[in-house]
Structure formats: C-alpha cells, structure tokens
Design a protein around this motif. Structure first.
Motif, PDB file in Angstrom:
ATOM      1  N   PHE A 154     -41.528  83.614  13.585  1.00 28.30           N
ATOM      2  CA  PHE A 154     -41.061  83.351  14.956  1.00 28.30           C
ATOM      3  C   PHE A 154     -42.193  83.524  15.955  1.00 28.30           C
ATOM      4  O   PHE A 154     -42.400  82.681  16.841  1.00 28.30           O
ATOM      5  CB  PHE A 154     -39.898  84.282  15.292  1.00 28.30           C
ATOM      6  CG  PHE A 154     -39.529  84.270  16.751  1.00 28.30           C
ATOM      7  CD1 PHE A 154     -38.825  83.205  17.290  1.00 28.30           C
ATOM      8  CD2 PHE A 154     -39.908  85.320  17.591  1.00 28.30           C
ATOM      9  CE1 PHE A 154     -38.489  83.184  18.644  1.00 28.30           C
ATOM     10  CE2 PHE A 154     -39.578  85.307  18.934  1.00 28.30           C
ATOM     11  CZ  PHE A 154     -38.862  84.236  19.473  1.00 28.30           C
ATOM     12  N   SER A 158     -42.294  79.265  16.266  1.00 26.89           N
ATOM     13  CA  SER A 158     -40.895  78.972  15.967  1.00 26.89           C
ATOM     14  C   SER A 158     -40.037  79.347  17.162  1.00 26.89           C
ATOM     15  O   SER A 158     -40.460  80.113  18.029  1.00 26.89           O
ATOM     16  CB  SER A 158     -40.434  79.751  14.726  1.00 26.89           C
ATOM     17  OG  SER A 158     -39.054  79.547  14.499  1.00 26.89           O
ATOM     18  N   LYS A 160     -36.728  80.145  16.356  1.00 28.09           N
ATOM     19  CA  LYS A 160     -35.593  80.733  15.638  1.00 28.09           C
ATOM     20  C   LYS A 160     -35.780  82.242  15.588  1.00 28.09           C
ATOM     21  O   LYS A 160     -36.442  82.770  14.701  1.00 28.09           O
ATOM     22  CB  LYS A 160     -35.495  80.144  14.224  1.00 28.09           C
ATOM     23  CG  LYS A 160     -35.221  78.644  14.191  1.00 28.09           C
ATOM     24  CD  LYS A 160     -35.129  78.159  12.745  1.00 28.09           C
ATOM     25  CE  LYS A 160     -34.765  76.686  12.670  1.00 28.09           C
ATOM     26  NZ  LYS A 160     -35.843  75.835  13.219  1.00 28.09           N
ATOM     27  N   ARG A 166     -32.362  80.163  11.135  1.00 26.84           N
ATOM     28  CA  ARG A 166     -33.290  79.571  10.169  1.00 26.84           C
ATOM     29  C   ARG A 166     -32.535  79.080   8.932  1.00 26.84           C
ATOM     30  O   ARG A 166     -32.855  78.035   8.368  1.00 26.84           O
ATOM     31  CB  ARG A 166     -34.360  80.591   9.782  1.00 26.84           C
ATOM     32  CG  ARG A 166     -35.481  80.018   8.918  1.00 26.84           C
ATOM     33  CD  ARG A 166     -36.563  81.052   8.696  1.00 26.84           C
ATOM     34  NE  ARG A 166     -37.170  81.470   9.935  1.00 26.84           N
ATOM     35  CZ  ARG A 166     -38.139  80.790  10.570  1.00 26.84           C
ATOM     36  NH1 ARG A 166     -38.586  79.651  10.044  1.00 26.84           N
ATOM     37  NH2 ARG A 166     -38.660  81.243  11.684  1.00 26.84           N
ATOM     38  N   ASN A 171     -31.535  74.736  15.971  1.00 36.42           N
ATOM     39  CA  ASN A 171     -32.680  74.898  16.856  1.00 36.42           C
ATOM     40  C   ASN A 171     -32.216  75.028  18.295  1.00 36.42           C
ATOM     41  O   ASN A 171     -31.045  74.778  18.623  1.00 36.42           O
ATOM     42  CB  ASN A 171     -33.624  73.691  16.737  1.00 36.42           C
ATOM     43  CG  ASN A 171     -34.231  73.580  15.353  1.00 36.42           C
ATOM     44  OD1 ASN A 171     -35.072  74.367  14.959  1.00 36.42           O
ATOM     45  ND2 ASN A 171     -33.795  72.583  14.596  1.00 36.42           N
TER      46      ASN A 171
END
Length: 296
Positions: A154, A158, A160, A166, A171
């Motif tokens: 993350f 990312s 998430k 995940r 998303n």
C-alpha cells in the motif's frame, strides 16, 4: 478518459479509513452504553461484539443502499471494480466487509478446530500429528506477516488500505480527480521500504529463533533417549547372567560341547592356554565352541 488515471492515492485512502473509524467508534460506544443497561454481566460478556456489530451495520447500511460511507463522501472517492469500469456489486462489497471485520477471527477459529480434530483423530500417526500441528502453528503466525506485506504494498504504490479490498479487487477512484492536491508521495514510498525492511528482519529473526527452538527440542529428545537407553542397558547388564571366567555379564554367549556357557572371547582365550573346559575339565577344541544368537 480511463478511470485508472483517477484512482485515489494513499493520502485520500487513509483519510477515508480514519473518518469512517471515527464514526464506527462513536457507534460502538453507543451500543456499549445500551448494552450496559441490561446489566454488568451481559456487558462484560458481549461488549467485545459491539465493535463488530458497529462496523458491519455502518458499512452494510451504505452498501445495501448503494451509498458512499461518510469517510468516502468526505474525501470524494468511490468504490469501483477491478477493471475500473463499473461499481462493485453489493455481494462483492458485502464480502469485503465480512472479510475485513470477521475474516481473521474466522480464519483463527478454523485453524483451532482443525487442530482439535487432529488431536482427537486416532487414525493419524503421532509423527504426522506433530508435523500437521507445526504447519498450523506457522499458518496462524503468518497473519502478521501477511498484514505487514500488504501494508508495504500500500505504501509503495496502491490505494488498497484494507486486505479485503485487495482480495475482492475493489479499488477507489476520485470523483474530482482534477482537484487532487499535487502532494509528493515519496514519503509514503520511503515508509514502504522501511516497512519492507522491518518485515524481512522480523522474518529472518523469527525463522532463526524457530530453528534454534527446534534444535533445542531435538537435542533434548536425543539426550533423553540416550539417557533412557543407558539406563535400560545398565539395568539389562545388571540382570544378565555372569560369565564364570570374567565375572561380568556375559557378552556373545557361547556354548561348549559339555554344556557350559561363557563369554565368546573368554572361552577362546582360555582355550589358547589349555584344551579343556574350565568347569568339568573335559577336553574341547575351539572349533567345538558354538556362539549362541539371541541368547542372554
């Protein structure tokens, strides 16, 4: 324009989670106060469940009514599927909620039940039971490593923040992405590398400690086995009949033609000096001595 370019970044995702946590904590306190009215016994017994109920009710209400959570509305983000095309289905969002707030507890309970079933199953060999229990132990301890690895990903690149997102592929995208502040994300990436380094060090140290513990147990078992063997060997030696020549417990018991029993090496050494039985004085040769197998 592809919605992939509008995906939220780490700052928006963290603020969303923090805002939702504020509301769920308030709801948890309200449920706890209501439960306290039913008596101290019920409050002590069921107070831990208030947090789980608050999380499921808060996020479940938004999901069932196709609404944003208050945190998502505050930061201006929306949930979207893994292909960045459509909003995730209600079933997918509800699955993410269950995994996020009950997945770890369910995982632990499954492992505990599996361990109890292994212990009570008499058809499994003891060696196999021990190996299966070691595997379950590693699976139980792997949760913290999975969380740390997810957090590392993350921080690096990312949006998430939750493991459930995940797993389900959900998303976040910004509604007004063109108004997104131009903040540098290098701090998050540095934090990600630091988290990864900490994870590697923790894993190496944990593996080394587990190896030392297994070596210690193995050494302890070998030492105990050797002590037991020496004790049994000493006891057997004490109980074994003595050789008339060396006055020690007989070794490689051997029989003469006249029916007398001696140690193999004792009688052969005797016959090197004289060709007669030490007891009855009957003439014998070395070739007439028989070594007895499996005879004490």
């Amino acid at each position: 324009m592809s919605l992939r370019k509008a995906k939220s970044r780490q700052p928006e995702t963290i603020r969303t989670v923090q805002k939702d946590l504020t509301y769920t904590n308030e709801l948890t306190e309200d449920l706890s106060d209501i439960l306290r009215m039913s008596g101290p016994r019920n409050w002590i017994k069921y107070n831990n469940v208030c947090k789980l109920i608050a999380e499921i009710v808060y996020h479940g209400f938004a999901t069932c009514n196709n609404l944003q959570t208050l945190g998502e509305e505050y930061t201006g983000i929306l949930q979207i599927d893994c292909n960045y095309i459509n909003a995730p289905s209600k079933i997918l969002r509800l699955s993410a909620i269950i995994l996020e707030f009950g997945g770890e507890t369910l995982y632990t309970k499954v492992l505990n039940n599996l361990e109890r079933n292994i212990d009570s199953n008499e058809d499994i060999l003891p060696e196999a039971k021990e190996k299966l229990k070691i595997l379950i132990h590693y699976m139980r301890n792997s949760v913290s490593y999975v969380k740390a690895l997810h957090k590392t990903l993350f921080y690096l690149n990312s949006n998430k923040y939750q493991i459930s997102k995940r797993i389900t592929g959900i998303n976040y995208v910004l509604i007004r992405h063109w108004m997104q502040p131009d903040h540098s994300l290098y701090g998050y990436r540095i934090l990600g590398w630091i988290t990864l380094l900490q994870l590697v060090i923790t894993f190496v140290v944990g593996s080394f400690e587990a190896w030392k513990e297994s070596q210690r147990k193995s050494t302890g078992r070998n030492s105990s086995s050797q002590k037991l063997e020496r004790l049994l060997g000493t006891q057997k030696s004490r109980d074994a009949p003595q050789c008339i020549l060396c006055l020690e417990p007989r070794i490689n018991t051997s029989l003469t033609p006249c029916g007398h029993i001696f140690c193999w090496h004792c009688i052969l050494e005797w016959l090197d000096e004289r060709d007669e039985c030490p007891l009855c004085r009957e003439n014998i040769n070395k070739s007439n001595v028989i070594q007895l197998r499996n005879f004490v």
